[in-house]
Design a protein around this motif. Structure first.
Motif, PDB file in Angstrom:
ATOM      1  N   SER A 180       0.933  -1.024   0.151  1.00 56.97           N
ATOM      2  CA  SER A 180       0.003   0.068   0.170  1.00 56.97           C
ATOM      3  C   SER A 180       0.879   1.266  -0.048  1.00 56.97           C
ATOM      4  O   SER A 180       0.577   2.239  -0.703  1.00 56.97           O
ATOM      5  CB  SER A 180      -0.852  -0.187   1.286  1.00 56.97           C
ATOM      6  OG  SER A 180      -1.538   1.293   1.171  1.00 56.97           O
ATOM      7  N   ALA A 181       2.142   1.228   0.724  1.00 59.56           N
ATOM      8  CA  ALA A 181       2.975   2.494   0.795  1.00 59.56           C
ATOM      9  C   ALA A 181       3.469   2.717  -0.573  1.00 59.56           C
ATOM     10  O   ALA A 181       3.695   3.649  -0.980  1.00 59.56           O
ATOM     11  CB  ALA A 181       3.886   2.202   1.936  1.00 59.56           C
ATOM     12  N   THR A 233      15.173   9.126   7.854  1.00 62.23           N
ATOM     13  CA  THR A 233      15.608   9.257   6.611  1.00 62.23           C
ATOM     14  C   THR A 233      15.261  10.563   6.261  1.00 62.23           C
ATOM     15  O   THR A 233      14.344  11.224   6.588  1.00 62.23           O
ATOM     16  CB  THR A 233      14.694   8.394   5.561  1.00 62.23           C
ATOM     17  OG1 THR A 233      15.206   7.053   5.877  1.00 62.23           O
ATOM     18  CG2 THR A 233      15.069   8.774   4.046  1.00 62.23           C
ATOM     19  N   VAL A 234      16.345  11.286   5.618  1.00 65.01           N
ATOM     20  CA  VAL A 234      16.171  12.966   5.106  1.00 65.01           C
ATOM     21  C   VAL A 234      15.971  13.068   3.568  1.00 65.01           C
ATOM     22  O   VAL A 234      16.633  12.009   2.896  1.00 65.01           O
ATOM     23  CB  VAL A 234      17.621  13.492   5.399  1.00 65.01           C
ATOM     24  CG1 VAL A 234      17.373  14.935   5.277  1.00 65.01           C
ATOM     25  CG2 VAL A 234      18.057  13.252   7.017  1.00 65.01           C
ATOM     26  N   ALA A 246       9.595   3.619  -0.683  1.00 66.45           N
ATOM     27  CA  ALA A 246       9.976   2.270   0.152  1.00 66.45           C
ATOM     28  C   ALA A 246      11.120   2.827   1.253  1.00 66.45           C
ATOM     29  O   ALA A 246      10.905   2.099   2.446  1.00 66.45           O
ATOM     30  CB  ALA A 246      10.930   1.367  -0.653  1.00 66.45           C
ATOM     31  N   MET A 247      11.556   3.785   1.033  1.00 72.95           N
ATOM     32  CA  MET A 247      12.756   4.114   2.187  1.00 72.95           C
ATOM     33  C   MET A 247      12.057   5.073   3.377  1.00 72.95           C
ATOM     34  O   MET A 247      12.005   4.738   4.429  1.00 72.95           O
ATOM     35  CB  MET A 247      13.648   5.206   1.526  1.00 72.95           C
ATOM     36  CG  MET A 247      14.529   4.539   0.544  1.00 72.95           C
ATOM     37  SD  MET A 247      15.806   5.571  -0.153  1.00 72.95           S
ATOM     38  CE  MET A 247      16.952   6.117   1.306  1.00 72.95           C
ATOM     39  N   ALA A 248      10.776   5.747   2.857  1.00 73.19           N
ATOM     40  CA  ALA A 248       9.859   6.345   3.938  1.00 73.19           C
ATOM     41  C   ALA A 248       9.195   5.272   4.686  1.00 73.19           C
ATOM     42  O   ALA A 248       8.973   5.273   6.180  1.00 73.19           O
ATOM     43  CB  ALA A 248       8.965   7.118   3.299  1.00 73.19           C
ATOM     44  N   ALA A 249       8.567   4.348   3.940  1.00 78.29           N
ATOM     45  CA  ALA A 249       7.754   3.332   4.710  1.00 78.29           C
ATOM     46  C   ALA A 249       8.774   2.474   5.526  1.00 78.29           C
ATOM     47  O   ALA A 249       8.046   1.674   6.449  1.00 78.29           O
ATOM     48  CB  ALA A 249       7.153   2.597   3.612  1.00 78.29           C
ATOM     49  N   GLY A 250      10.094   2.325   5.333  1.00 76.03           N
ATOM     50  CA  GLY A 250      10.982   1.488   6.137  1.00 76.03           C
ATOM     51  C   GLY A 250      11.608   2.515   7.252  1.00 76.03           C
ATOM     52  O   GLY A 250      12.627   1.791   8.043  1.00 76.03           O
ATOM     53  N   CYS A 271       6.472  12.633   3.826  1.00 72.20           N
ATOM     54  CA  CYS A 271       7.284  12.755   5.056  1.00 72.20           C
ATOM     55  C   CYS A 271       6.339  12.237   6.203  1.00 72.20           C
ATOM     56  O   CYS A 271       6.807  11.934   7.284  1.00 72.20           O
ATOM     57  CB  CYS A 271       7.565  14.206   5.591  1.00 72.20           C
ATOM     58  SG  CYS A 271       5.863  15.175   6.042  1.00 72.20           S
ATOM     59  N   ASN A 272       5.023  11.917   6.109  1.00 73.00           N
ATOM     60  CA  ASN A 272       4.187  11.155   6.969  1.00 73.00           C
ATOM     61  C   ASN A 272       3.916   9.812   6.592  1.00 73.00           C
ATOM     62  O   ASN A 272       3.108   9.148   7.164  1.00 73.00           O
ATOM     63  CB  ASN A 272       3.007  12.010   6.988  1.00 73.00           C
ATOM     64  CG  ASN A 272       3.084  13.494   7.510  1.00 73.00           C
ATOM     65  OD1 ASN A 272       3.831  13.633   8.447  1.00 73.00           O
ATOM     66  ND2 ASN A 272       2.399  14.276   7.004  1.00 73.00           N
ATOM     67  N   ARG A 273       4.682   9.328   5.718  1.00 73.58           N
ATOM     68  CA  ARG A 273       4.191   7.864   5.197  1.00 73.58           C
ATOM     69  C   ARG A 273       5.338   6.756   5.853  1.00 73.58           C
ATOM     70  O   ARG A 273       6.069   6.138   4.980  1.00 73.58           O
ATOM     71  CB  ARG A 273       4.319   7.672   3.408  1.00 73.58           C
ATOM     72  CG  ARG A 273       3.122   8.698   2.941  1.00 73.58           C
ATOM     73  CD  ARG A 273       2.819   8.476   1.428  1.00 73.58           C
ATOM     74  NE  ARG A 273       2.389   7.201   1.244  1.00 73.58           N
ATOM     75  CZ  ARG A 273       1.860   6.951   0.005  1.00 73.58           C
ATOM     76  NH1 ARG A 273       1.867   7.989  -0.899  1.00 73.58           N
ATOM     77  NH2 ARG A 273       1.526   5.822  -0.235  1.00 73.58           N
ATOM     78  N   THR A 274       5.529   7.107   6.945  1.00 73.73           N
ATOM     79  CA  THR A 274       6.723   6.121   7.822  1.00 73.73           C
ATOM     80  C   THR A 274       6.033   5.220   8.547  1.00 73.73           C
ATOM     81  O   THR A 274       4.678   5.042   8.490  1.00 73.73           O
ATOM     82  CB  THR A 274       7.332   7.201   8.792  1.00 73.73           C
ATOM     83  OG1 THR A 274       6.431   7.748   9.692  1.00 73.73           O
ATOM     84  CG2 THR A 274       7.728   8.538   8.252  1.00 73.73           C
TER      85      THR A 274
END
Length: 281
Positions: free
Chosen positions: A23-24, A81-82, A149-153, A220-223
């Motif tokens: 989903s992410a 993650t930045v 993927a980086m945000a979700a992880g 930024c909120n998809r963490t």
């Protein structure tokens, strides 16, 4: 296990359960553009500029070894993650800030973070000599699969952007300002306190809806925790951080203002990562 550790564990486990990776990552279908955007999403941009990477735009990212990937850990994740979604010539200075906050020198890409960890980073950069604004994809429409993927992880994301002094509501007498937003209230508080202590003028993003960074679709909120931080820096503030404010000049001329700003952001990240919802499973 203490009650606070148990609650923190449940927070992360709940976030993991509610943020399925598929989903992410999204489907890649185009959505409505932002008011001034030419492209509906990153996928739309990549499709319509099939030969654009390396000439019109670039993508740079770095992933480090998972922070909690030892065998006894069931859910390995990165802490922070930045990101710079509009780097290069789109929102000038944000690429260099992304690298600096992540702990790397913007010119040499060598590690500079002697006083703390390095962080994962991802950026999209405009490479054109002109008209880079056409490459802008609004944050909630970012569907680059690596970025998602980086945000979700990650437990946390800090996303860096550029705005005008008028958009930030900064006074003409002091246009150098940064709008602090995102859905993570603790992160906003840490960023505000550290940036103010370093001498920067901060603006509460919750008072400026278009710069608040509080949309759940904003990357930024998809963490893992469903919340993150966003900074919008005025043009004047970004200009003050470099001796030469060109794409070629910025990486080599980052000055003390740049270093104070990135150090303040890193201090805020360190405070956030020490918090109760940053549990190591």
């Amino acid at each position: 296990m203490s009650p606070s550790s148990s609650a923190s564990r449940r927070t992360v486990l709940t976030a993991l359960a509610m943020t399925p990776l598929l989903s992410a990552l999204g489907t890649g279908t185009a959505r409505a553009t932002g008011a001034d955007d030419v492209y509906a999403s990153n996928t739309d941009l990549y499709t319509r500029l099939p030969n654009g990477e390396g000439t019109d735009y670039a993508r740079r990212y770095r992933r480090h070894e998972m922070a909690d990937a030892s065998p006894e850990k069931r859910f390995p994740f990165q802490r922070t993650t930045v990101m710079a979604l509009h780097g290069g010539g789109i929102e000038a200075g944000t690429s260099e800030l992304c690298l600096g906050v992540a702990g790397y020198h913007p010119a040499t890409l060598e590690r500079e973070a002697a006083d703390g960890p390095v962080h994962d980073y991802w950026m999209f950069e405009g490479l054109r000599n002109a008209d880079n604004r056409e490459l802008h994809v609004t944050s909630k429409h970012c569907d680059d699969r690596v970025a998602l993927a980086m945000a979700a992880g990650s437990l946390n994301v800090l996303s860096l952007h550029g705005c005008t002094a008028a958009q930030a509501g900064a006074p003409a007498s002091r246009p150098e300002a940064v709008v602090v937003g995102g859905r993570n209230a603790d992160f906003r508080r840490h960023l505000t306190e550290e940036l103010r202590a370093a001498g920067f003028q901060t603006v509460d993003g919750t008072r400026i809806p278009e710069l608040a960074g509080d949309d759940t679709d904003n990357i930024c909120n998809r963490t893992l925790l469903g919340k993150g931080g966003q900074l919008e820096l005025t043009t004047e503030l970004r200009q003050s951080m470099f001796g030469t404010f060109t794409r070629q000049g910025r990486p080599k001329t980052a000055n003390d203002t740049f270093r104070r700003f990135t150090a303040a952001c890193r201090a805020a990240i360190a405070r956030l990562e020490a918090g109760p919802d940053q549990v190591v499973l």
